[in-house]
Design a protein around this motif. Structure first.
Motif, PDB file in Angstrom:
ATOM      1  N   MET A   1       3.786 -44.249  29.026  1.00  0.00           N
ATOM      2  CA  MET A   1       3.794 -42.933  28.604  1.00  0.00           C
ATOM      3  C   MET A   1       4.394 -41.929  29.712  1.00  0.00           C
ATOM      4  SD  MET A   1       2.773 -42.709  25.535  1.00  0.00           S
ATOM      5  CE  MET A   1       1.735 -43.671  24.246  1.00  0.00           C
ATOM      6  N   TYR A   2       4.888 -42.736  30.806  1.00  0.00           N
ATOM      7  CA  TYR A   2       5.241 -42.125  31.777  1.00  0.00           C
ATOM      8  C   TYR A   2       6.361 -40.841  31.784  1.00  0.00           C
ATOM      9  CZ  TYR A   2       8.892 -45.760  31.722  1.00  0.00           C
ATOM     10  OH  TYR A   2       9.739 -46.498  31.529  1.00  0.00           O
ATOM     11  N   PRO A   3       7.259 -41.052  30.795  1.00  0.00           N
ATOM     12  CA  PRO A   3       8.207 -40.183  30.676  1.00  0.00           C
ATOM     13  C   PRO A   3       7.663 -38.622  30.304  1.00  0.00           C
ATOM     14  CG  PRO A   3       9.009 -42.006  29.360  1.00  0.00           C
ATOM     15  CD  PRO A   3       7.558 -42.210  29.747  1.00  0.00           C
ATOM     16  N   ALA A   4       6.293 -38.444  29.798  1.00  0.00           N
ATOM     17  CA  ALA A   4       5.697 -37.464  29.534  1.00  0.00           C
ATOM     18  C   ALA A   4       5.382 -36.693  30.823  1.00  0.00           C
ATOM     19  CB  ALA A   4       4.222 -37.700  28.808  1.00  0.00           C
ATOM     20  N   GLY A   5       5.034 -37.347  31.787  1.00  0.00           N
ATOM     21  CA  GLY A   5       4.827 -36.521  33.157  1.00  0.00           C
ATOM     22  C   GLY A   5       5.916 -35.769  33.502  1.00  0.00           C
ATOM     23  N   THR A   6       7.046 -36.606  33.404  1.00  0.00           N
ATOM     24  CA  THR A   6       8.477 -36.310  33.859  1.00  0.00           C
ATOM     25  C   THR A   6       8.778 -34.957  33.308  1.00  0.00           C
ATOM     26  OG1 THR A   6       8.816 -38.414  34.752  1.00  0.00           O
ATOM     27  CG2 THR A   6      10.966 -36.783  34.505  1.00  0.00           C
ATOM     28  N   ILE A   7       8.734 -34.890  31.829  1.00  0.00           N
ATOM     29  CA  ILE A   7       9.211 -33.884  30.875  1.00  0.00           C
ATOM     30  C   ILE A   7       8.487 -32.698  30.904  1.00  0.00           C
ATOM     31  CG2 ILE A   7       9.152 -33.060  28.521  1.00  0.00           C
ATOM     32  CD1 ILE A   7       9.815 -36.312  27.970  1.00  0.00           C
ATOM     33  N   LEU A   8       7.083 -32.763  31.314  1.00  0.00           N
ATOM     34  CA  LEU A   8       6.157 -31.535  31.466  1.00  0.00           C
ATOM     35  C   LEU A   8       6.462 -30.905  33.006  1.00  0.00           C
ATOM     36  CD1 LEU A   8       2.656 -32.938  30.250  1.00  0.00           C
ATOM     37  CD2 LEU A   8       4.176 -31.243  29.011  1.00  0.00           C
ATOM     38  N   LEU A   9       6.793 -31.596  34.027  1.00  0.00           N
ATOM     39  CA  LEU A   9       7.067 -30.891  35.014  1.00  0.00           C
ATOM     40  C   LEU A   9       8.351 -30.285  34.977  1.00  0.00           C
ATOM     41  CD1 LEU A   9       5.505 -33.157  38.000  1.00  0.00           C
ATOM     42  CD2 LEU A   9       5.060 -30.884  37.455  1.00  0.00           C
ATOM     43  N   ALA A  10       9.320 -30.964  34.292  1.00  0.00           N
ATOM     44  CA  ALA A  10      10.804 -30.219  34.265  1.00  0.00           C
ATOM     45  C   ALA A  10      10.624 -29.011  33.461  1.00  0.00           C
ATOM     46  CB  ALA A  10      11.430 -31.246  33.766  1.00  0.00           C
ATOM     47  N   ALA A  11       9.516 -28.923  32.603  1.00  0.00           N
ATOM     48  CA  ALA A  11       9.601 -27.957  31.801  1.00  0.00           C
ATOM     49  C   ALA A  11       8.987 -26.647  32.538  1.00  0.00           C
ATOM     50  CB  ALA A  11       8.650 -28.029  30.550  1.00  0.00           C
TER      51      ALA A  11
ATOM     52  N   VAL B   1       8.585 -26.532  36.273  1.00  0.00           N
ATOM     53  CA  VAL B   1       9.262 -26.268  37.482  1.00  0.00           C
ATOM     54  C   VAL B   1      10.635 -25.834  37.205  1.00  0.00           C
ATOM     55  CG1 VAL B   1       9.840 -27.104  39.563  1.00  0.00           C
ATOM     56  CG2 VAL B   1       7.730 -27.728  38.510  1.00  0.00           C
ATOM     57  N   LEU B   2      11.395 -26.705  36.312  1.00  0.00           N
ATOM     58  CA  LEU B   2      12.876 -26.518  36.147  1.00  0.00           C
ATOM     59  C   LEU B   2      13.372 -25.505  35.229  1.00  0.00           C
ATOM     60  CD1 LEU B   2      14.260 -29.794  37.168  1.00  0.00           C
ATOM     61  CD2 LEU B   2      13.686 -27.726  38.504  1.00  0.00           C
ATOM     62  N   ARG B   3      12.174 -25.209  34.308  1.00  0.00           N
ATOM     63  CA  ARG B   3      12.099 -24.331  33.008  1.00  0.00           C
ATOM     64  C   ARG B   3      13.058 -25.082  31.846  1.00  0.00           C
ATOM     65  NH1 ARG B   3       7.977 -20.988  33.605  1.00  0.00           N
ATOM     66  NH2 ARG B   3       8.144 -20.018  35.435  1.00  0.00           N
ATOM     67  N   GLU B   4      13.031 -26.639  31.895  1.00  0.00           N
ATOM     68  CA  GLU B   4      13.803 -27.267  30.790  1.00  0.00           C
ATOM     69  C   GLU B   4      12.905 -27.062  29.637  1.00  0.00           C
ATOM     70  OE1 GLU B   4      14.546 -31.310  32.102  1.00  0.00           O
ATOM     71  OE2 GLU B   4      15.807 -30.615  33.608  1.00  0.00           O
ATOM     72  N   ARG B   5      13.542 -26.940  28.590  1.00  0.00           N
ATOM     73  CA  ARG B   5      13.191 -26.942  27.206  1.00  0.00           C
ATOM     74  C   ARG B   5      12.562 -28.238  26.679  1.00  0.00           C
ATOM     75  NH1 ARG B   5      15.483 -27.985  22.191  1.00  0.00           N
ATOM     76  NH2 ARG B   5      14.473 -27.002  20.199  1.00  0.00           N
ATOM     77  N   ILE B   6      11.451 -28.398  26.098  1.00  0.00           N
ATOM     78  CA  ILE B   6      10.996 -29.480  25.578  1.00  0.00           C
ATOM     79  C   ILE B   6      11.184 -29.384  23.908  1.00  0.00           C
ATOM     80  CG2 ILE B   6       8.814 -30.715  24.956  1.00  0.00           C
ATOM     81  CD1 ILE B   6       7.547 -29.811  27.574  1.00  0.00           C
ATOM     82  N   ALA B   7      11.726 -30.468  23.488  1.00  0.00           N
ATOM     83  CA  ALA B   7      12.157 -30.371  22.129  1.00  0.00           C
ATOM     84  C   ALA B   7      10.907 -30.714  21.266  1.00  0.00           C
ATOM     85  CB  ALA B   7      13.255 -31.607  21.764  1.00  0.00           C
ATOM     86  N   PRO B   8      11.128 -30.297  20.015  1.00  0.00           N
ATOM     87  CA  PRO B   8       9.763 -30.436  19.073  1.00  0.00           C
ATOM     88  C   PRO B   8       9.453 -31.863  19.039  1.00  0.00           C
ATOM     89  CG  PRO B   8      11.415 -28.859  18.163  1.00  0.00           C
ATOM     90  CD  PRO B   8      11.856 -29.383  19.482  1.00  0.00           C
ATOM     91  N   VAL B   9      10.505 -32.718  19.164  1.00  0.00           N
ATOM     92  CA  VAL B   9      10.132 -34.031  18.743  1.00  0.00           C
ATOM     93  C   VAL B   9       9.371 -34.699  19.961  1.00  0.00           C
ATOM     94  CG1 VAL B   9      12.349 -35.013  19.759  1.00  0.00           C
ATOM     95  CG2 VAL B   9      11.233 -36.593  18.163  1.00  0.00           C
ATOM     96  N   GLN B  10       9.536 -34.093  21.229  1.00  0.00           N
ATOM     97  CA  GLN B  10       8.803 -34.458  22.374  1.00  0.00           C
ATOM     98  C   GLN B  10       7.314 -34.056  22.098  1.00  0.00           C
ATOM     99  OE1 GLN B  10      11.796 -32.920  24.997  1.00  0.00           O
ATOM    100  NE2 GLN B  10      11.988 -34.855  25.952  1.00  0.00           N
ATOM    101  N   TRP B  11       7.142 -32.832  21.824  1.00  0.00           N
ATOM    102  CA  TRP B  11       5.828 -32.357  21.635  1.00  0.00           C
ATOM    103  C   TRP B  11       5.105 -33.175  20.808  1.00  0.00           C
ATOM    104  CZ3 TRP B  11       3.741 -29.669  24.999  1.00  0.00           C
ATOM    105  CH2 TRP B  11       4.209 -28.466  25.562  1.00  0.00           C
ATOM    106  N   ALA B  12       5.830 -33.793  19.576  1.00  0.00           N
ATOM    107  CA  ALA B  12       5.138 -34.485  18.592  1.00  0.00           C
ATOM    108  C   ALA B  12       4.627 -35.835  19.313  1.00  0.00           C
ATOM    109  CB  ALA B  12       5.990 -34.892  17.442  1.00  0.00           C
ATOM    110  N   GLY B  13       5.425 -36.248  20.134  1.00  0.00           N
ATOM    111  CA  GLY B  13       5.167 -37.593  20.667  1.00  0.00           C
ATOM    112  C   GLY B  13       3.989 -37.316  21.800  1.00  0.00           C
ATOM    113  N   LEU B  14       3.866 -36.032  22.460  1.00  0.00           N
ATOM    114  CA  LEU B  14       2.897 -35.881  23.423  1.00  0.00           C
ATOM    115  C   LEU B  14       1.543 -35.584  22.589  1.00  0.00           C
ATOM    116  CD1 LEU B  14       4.313 -33.299  25.835  1.00  0.00           C
ATOM    117  CD2 LEU B  14       3.948 -35.468  26.297  1.00  0.00           C
ATOM    118  N   VAL B  15       1.581 -35.215  21.699  1.00  0.00           N
ATOM    119  CA  VAL B  15       0.186 -35.264  20.677  1.00  0.00           C
ATOM    120  C   VAL B  15      -0.090 -36.404  20.231  1.00  0.00           C
ATOM    121  CG1 VAL B  15      -0.714 -34.264  18.420  1.00  0.00           C
ATOM    122  CG2 VAL B  15       0.651 -32.709  19.887  1.00  0.00           C
ATOM    123  N   LEU B  16       0.690 -37.375  19.547  1.00  0.00           N
ATOM    124  CA  LEU B  16       0.509 -38.614  19.129  1.00  0.00           C
ATOM    125  C   LEU B  16       0.077 -39.541  20.540  1.00  0.00           C
ATOM    126  CD1 LEU B  16       3.508 -39.651  16.817  1.00  0.00           C
ATOM    127  CD2 LEU B  16       0.835 -38.958  16.089  1.00  0.00           C
TER     128      LEU B  16
END
Length: 306
Positions: free
Chosen positions: A268-278, A280-295
């Motif tokens: 699940m290591y991509p989750a940490g990168t995605i959250l920090l990018a959102a 710190v860098l204000r990158e957008r988290i796609a709805p499909v990624q939010w679904a993945g984090l919940v799962l």
């Protein structure tokens, strides 16, 4: 329960290390950033070893060194795959393969899970795909070479889990010390070879009569380059420290429970990168990624209960 907590925590911290490593690579290059991070982690582990503890058994030392070589291969193959692209397909493919390899090894070695654990693994694999998958507008199909490199990287990452699972509990952090030592040696050797080849090419171009004269760099450009290099080195050092923390957590997860559960949650290591990018860098988290984090959280709960 402890395996699920340590493995998922290690995955999130590992994602943070990847985030820092990515920032460092933009400034000093991926090879040097990886080498500096590995060396920093090795020194940090050596300093903390008296507190963490660990016996220097020959088998554990050998397994640790082998895992370092495998880790270096995994990173090299991953960077090569992502350079070819498309990242939105090859990145999650690598993560899924890195989960399947140790899961298959663990189940083949006699590990068993109840019905809830089986469903938890299935949900976790779906979560890995959704977390890493970001549909790109007009994305192209991956080439055979890109797929081969991504598969190779995933197998190498999965092999890291399998190898580290062979180490004894009495070894403590010794295998990680050897891991970082071997990783740093391989990456610095590659960095040195790349620098040597580059120097020879520049020397050959300088001797060529047709080579155009280079305009001298302005002082401001030189100062900016030095500042970027300095920042990149500091980020690489931070990456090494965070990466070591993640590996200690993942190693704890492996030693407190089944390889199958620890490896899948560790993917699940991509989750940490995605959250920090959102954040710190204000990158957008796609709805499909939010679904993945919940799962991912749901899967962790199911595996903990199993």
């Amino acid at each position: 329960m402890l395996t699920a907590v340590l493995s998922l925590s290690g995955a999130l911290v590992f994602g943070a290390a990847d985030f820092l490593g990515g920032l460092a690579a933009k400034r000093i290059g991926a090879i040097l950033a990886t080498a500096v991070a590995a060396l920093t982690g090795c020194l940090a582990l050596l300093a903390a070893l008296p507190l963490i503890g660990g016996e220097w058994r020959p088998d554990d030392v050998a397994w640790g060194a082998l895992s370092g070589v495998v880790n270096a291969a995994a990173i090299g193959l991953l960077y090569a795959a992502l350079a070819i692209g498309p990242m939105s397909i090859l990145s999650p493919l690598t993560a899924v393969v890195s989960a399947i390899v140790p899961m298959a090894w663990g189940l083949a070695s006699g590990e068993t899970l109840g019905p809830l654990g089986g469903w938890g693994l299935a949900v976790a694999l779906v979560a890995v795909v959704l977390v890493g998958f970001v549909p790109e507008r007009g994305a192209v199909r991956p080439s055979a070479k890109g797929l081969a490199l991504a598969l190779g990287s995933g197998v190498a990452v999965g092999a890291f889990f399998v190898i580290m699972d062979q180490t004894s509990d009495a070894s403590g952090a010794v295998p990680l010390v050897m891991n970082r030592s071997a990783d740093a040696a391989v990456m610095f050797a590659i960095a040195g070879a790349v620098a040597l080849v580059g120097r020879r090419r520049r020397a050959g171009a300088g001797r060529s009569a047709a080579a155009p004269a280079r305009a001298p760099s302005s002082p401001s450009r030189v100062d900016a380059s030095r500042r970027a290099r300095s920042v990149g080195l500091r980020l690489a050092v931070a990456c090494g420290l965070v990466d070591v923390t993640a590996n200690l957590l993942l190693l704890g997860g492996l030693r407190s429970g089944d390889l199958t559960v620890a490896a899948v949650l560790g993917a699940m290591y991509p989750a940490g990168t995605i959250l920090l990018a959102a954040i710190v860098l204000r990158e957008r988290i796609a709805p499909v990624q939010w679904a993945g984090l919940v799962l991912a959280l749901a899967a962790a709960g199911m595996l903990a209960l199993a």
